[in-house]
Design a protein around this motif. Structure first.
Motif: not given
Length: 191
Positions: A150-172
């Motif tokens: 959030x501090x870097x204004x990064x776009x989170x395109x997908x969140x996957x909560x299973x055994x661990x957290x998997x975040x797919x990000x769109x960044x410059x």
């Protein structure tokens, strides 16, 4: 390069002819064209031009004179988009004929002026190529990671909560470098 996220419209009049220019994101082009043909059943011409980046980062562009004399409307609209370095956007200019012929030079100027007018009213957003970044980490680290993102204004395109957290990000490129410098070392990163 720049693009628009919203639809904008402006009207330009020349010798009783009305030119209504609509600037829209490229992915809404077909939908807008259908809507305009329904909203303006008495309009003479629906001239368009668009430019977008394909998967190889090449600019693809096209235009149509829609019955106007060849090269007097679509190409000038396309030239205005290119001149403003606008991509991933489309412009449709609806023309109501006012009874006075404008000639080829008059048409080129009128369509160009209509597109320039709508562009000047639009909120243009600077285009930055986004890179995909996938982070895998423990649930206990989620709040810290979200704080960094959030501090870097990064776009989170997908969140996957299973055994661990998997975040797919769109960044410059800059966002990615900053984030990688701040992430804890035990996080799995896939670029």
């Amino acid at each position: 390069m720049y693009f628009v996220k919203d639809e904008y419209t402006q009207t330009f009049e020349e010798k009783k002819s009305k030119f209504i220019a609509y600037l829209t994101p490229y992915e809404k082009f077909d939908e807008l064209m259908q809507r305009l043909r329904q909203e303006h059943p008495k309009a003479r011409h629906f001239v368009y031009a668009y430019r977008y980046l394909n998967e190889f980062d090449q600019v693809v562009e096209n235009s149509s004179d829609d019955g106007e004399p060849k090269g007097t409307s679509g190409k000038p609209c396309l030239n205005v988009l290119a001149g403003h370095e606008i991509i991933n956007s489309a412009v449709i200019t609806v023309r109501y004929f006012g009874g006075v012929k404008l000639g080829t030079g008059g048409l080129v100027r009128a369509y160009s002026d209509a597109v320039n007018k709508v562009i000047s009213s639009a909120n243009l957003i600077k285009y930055e190529k986004l890179e995909r970044l996938i982070l895998t980490f423990a649930y206990s680290q989620l709040s810290k990671i979200e704080y960094l993102i959030n501090g870097l204004n990064i776009i989170v395109s997908n969140k996957d909560f299973q055994n661990s957290v998997v975040l797919t990000l769109q960044t410059t490129k800059e966002q990615k470098e900053s984030l990688l410098n701040e992430l804890p070392r035990d996080i799995k990163i896939k670029i």
